[in-house]
Every structure is written in structure tokens, then in C-alpha cells.
Write an enzyme that holds these catalytic residues in place. Structure first.
Site, PDB file in Angstrom:
ATOM      1  N   ASN A 170       0.604  -1.316   0.080  1.00  0.00           N
ATOM      2  CA  ASN A 170       0.092   0.104  -0.068  1.00  0.00           C
ATOM      3  C   ASN A 170       0.984   1.045  -0.039  1.00  0.00           C
ATOM      4  O   ASN A 170       0.353   2.247  -0.258  1.00  0.00           O
ATOM      5  CB  ASN A 170      -0.828   0.170   1.241  1.00  0.00           C
ATOM      6  N   TYR A 236       4.037   9.081 -10.710  1.00  0.00           N
ATOM      7  CA  TYR A 236       3.225   8.341  -9.856  1.00  0.00           C
ATOM      8  C   TYR A 236       2.359   7.537 -10.646  1.00  0.00           C
ATOM      9  O   TYR A 236       2.224   6.263 -10.534  1.00  0.00           O
ATOM     10  CB  TYR A 236       2.453   9.484  -9.242  1.00  0.00           C
TER      11      TYR A 236
END
Length: 362
Positions: A170, A236
Site C-alpha cells: 500500500n 506516480y
């Protein structure tokens, strides 16, 4: 702020319809008209009113109930064909590793499992958990983008808690700059955290899952932006696209050799976490901000059931692959309408915009 002598301004409340979204409407339909149990109640009600079997209302309601039931069964069969059978999950025997679990989505998942008595290890770069009162969690300060440190912490977890059987990848980082404003060092740091860390943790913990009699589960938190891309998120989005491809490729490898290891891919839209603090919401009805608790609930459900799955939230995230089928001109119109390439202009992030200004985040 109000001026001296003036009455303080009250915070403007959201309109009553603000929580309404296409996802909420679909959720209501899924437990009413689109649920087989409810669908079959309708013809039963008609029959209770002594409607004949061949009357139009009865025929339509039976046809609808049959269609809903067939779709429900087809979805179950499709899932079994795609992901195979479930594995047995006994939380008392599982060791769960959550990366990026000091706050946000990761912390929510870790807290739930900690309260349920599971053995949970959280890896994060923060000095401590955001919730210092979280129970049942063992915290390890670790930069998952550092492969040597990951191996060191893995040895500590093995010694302290046992062999990990559930890995929830995560951890994430957002630089939030345009490509030309971003240094190579920042890009490399982002890719280490958002992409290479998945390789490091999987390579480290997967062998233990393969040796376990009950297998294991790997949860990959990617993003819908891995498919769409977005301005000021080149690093990202590139990493998230790579993470999704890594997940699918690894799932293909394990499907034949180790079906007892389950793979759960999570591709959320905009999450309401500090990581994306300040991002302008594209469209509250079609693309609502996803609450971490809702994603955590679905992840925990998949892990508990011992199944592989693809969790896309909100609704558009499940159908986003069809975006690339649209004509390029229509794709451009959709992007302009959604505001996806303008959202990061107001971003401040968990560090209050320090990285965006070129400062070192706290």
C-alpha cells in the site's frame, strides 16, 4: 476570517444532494431491484394479489427476476473461472504485512486486523503510527524502496511474528511536480517507493507463502491513474501502471504453479487521504472521492474470503479500460470535462506542499 466587530462567518454547509452519486444509486439498486431475492418477491406479491400467471405484470416481473438471477449466477461463474477456488483463511494462523500502514488506508486495514486478533506488521517511513493507540500491530520503521532494509525487516518479522502469509502493498509517494520541474533524484525516489518496492516485498515474502500449506494473499494497491495518466503525476502514474502490469503478470505466473496464492488488485479513484490533500475533486456525482474505509472494507472482505479479485472504486474505475476504446477526440473531451489534468494545481499533500515547493517534507 471575520473582521473585528463583525459576526463570525459560519462554515458553508454542503447542499443536501452532495452525498448523492452514481455509486450510491447503484449500491441501492444492487440490494433492491438488481438482487435476485428482491426481484423474485415482486411476482410473489403479484400472485398474492391473485394475479394470473399470464397477465402482463406477472410475465414482466418473472422475466425480470429470471434475468437478474441469470446475471447473478453468471457473475459468480465468471469470477470462479477467472480466479479459481478460494483458500482457507484462519486469522489466528496468518501473519499480515502492511506497507505504508502508518496512516490512511494502510492503517485502517492494519487496525481492523489488529483488533480481530491477527498478527500484523506495519512497515512505514514515519516515526510512529498516526494512531498510537492501535492494538495488535507491530511497527517497523522501514523505507520499502530500500531493498536491503526490506530484507532486514523481513528477518525481524520472521523472528518476532512468524512467516508472513498476507502482503498488502500500500505504500505510496506523490511528488506532485511537472516532469521538467522534477529532479531525477525525486523521480527515482518516487519510482522506488511506488513501483520497485512491490518487487522488493514480493520477492522477499512470496517464497514463504509458497511454502505455507494454506498459501497466501498479495494485495496490490494501484490506481485508476495508472490507466488514465494525469498532469503533474508523471512519476506516480507511470509507477501505478507498472504496478498493475506487475500484478497481472505475476498472477498469470502463479495461476498454474501456485493457485493457492491469491492476488487482489485495487484500483481506486481519488482517495480521501492526506496523500492527495487539496486535489480538486473532478465530479462529485460521476467521480466521487472514495473514502478509505470503503476501500478497506472491500480489501478485508477479499482477504477474509481467500479469493483473488479486482477492486475498482468508484464505479467508473471498474470500466476505465473502455476509455481507451473511445475515439481520441472524445477522449480529449472526457479529460477536459472531468478536470483530471487540473486537479493537482491545488494539491498540498500530507506535507503541506513542501515537496512541491522544493522543500524537504516533514
Amino acid at each position: 476570517m471575520s473582521q473585528p466587530g463583525q459576526a463570525p462567518q459560519l462554515r458553508q454547509k454542503d447542499p443536501w444532494y452532495a452525498p448523492i452519486s452514481v455509486d450510491m444509486i447503484l449500491k441501492v439498486l444492487n440490494i433492491t431491484l438488481l438482487h435476485p431475492f428482491v426481484a423474485w418477491i415482486i411476482p410473489l406479491c403479484f400472485r398474492a394479489e391473485h394475479q394470473a400467471w399470464d397477465t402482463p405484470p406477472m410475465l414482466v416481473s418473472i422475466a425480470w427476476a429470471t434475468l437478474v438471477t441469470l446475471a447473478y449466477v453468471a457473475n459468480i461463474v465468471s469470477h470462479k473461472l477467472a480466479y479459481g477456488m478460494h483458500r482457507e483463511v484462519d486469522l489466528s494462523e496468518e501473519v499480515i504485512v502492511v506497507t505504508g500502514g502508518a496512516s490512511g488506508l494502510g492503517l485502517l486495514i492494519a487496525e481492523v486486523y489488529g483488533m480481530r486478533g491477527a498478527t500484523v506488521a506495519v512497515l512505514d517511513v514515519a516515526d510512529r503510527l498516526e494512531n498510537t493507540e492501535a492494538r495488535g500491530i507491530t511497527y517497523y520503521k522501514c523505507d520499502v524502496g530500500d531493498k536491503k532494509r526490506v530484507q532486514e525487516v523481513a528477518a525481524e518479522i520472521e523472528r518476532d511474528l512468524g512467516t508472513p502469509t498476507i502482503l498488502i502493498n500500500n505504500a505510496a509517494q506523490v511528488i506532485g511536480k511537472r516532469l521538467l520541474d522534477m529532479s531525477i533524484e525525486e523521480a527515482e525516489r518516487s519510482l522506488r517507493t511506488n513501483l520497485l518496492a512491490h518487487f522488493y516485498t514480493i520477492k522477499t515474502f512470496l517464497p514463504g507463502m509458497l511454502q505455507s500449506q494454506t498459501g497466501g494473499t498479495i494485495v496490490t494497491v494501484s490506481s485508476v491513474l495508472g490507466t488514465l495518466g494525469a498532469a503533474q503525476l508523471t512519476d506516480y502514474t507511470a509507477a501505478k501502471a507498472g504496478v498493475a502490469a506487475l500484478h497481472k503478470s505475476l498472477a498469470a505466473e502463479l495461476r498454474a504453479s501456485a493457485p493457492e496464492v491469491k492476488m487482489v488488485l485495487v484500483t481506486p479513484g481519488q482517495l480521501g487521504t492526506p496523500l492527495f490533500e487539496g486535489v480538486d475533486q473532478p465530479h462529485s456525482f460521476l467521480a466521487p472521492v472514495v473514502e478509505p474505509v470503503d476501500v478497506a472494507r472491500e480489501v478485508i472482505k477479499a482477504v477474509d474470503l481467500g479469493i483473488s479479485d479486482h477492486i475498482g472504486m468508484p464505479l467508473y474505475a471498474r470500466w476505465i479500460d473502455w476509455y481507451n476504446v473511445l475515439p481520441v477526440g472524445l477522449q480529449r473531451l472526457v479529460r477536459d470535462f472531468s478536470g483530471i489534468d487540473r486537479g493537482m494545481r491545488t494539491w498540498v499533500g500530507r506535507s503541506g506542499g513542501a515537496e512541491k515547493k522544493g522543500e524537504k517534507p516533514i
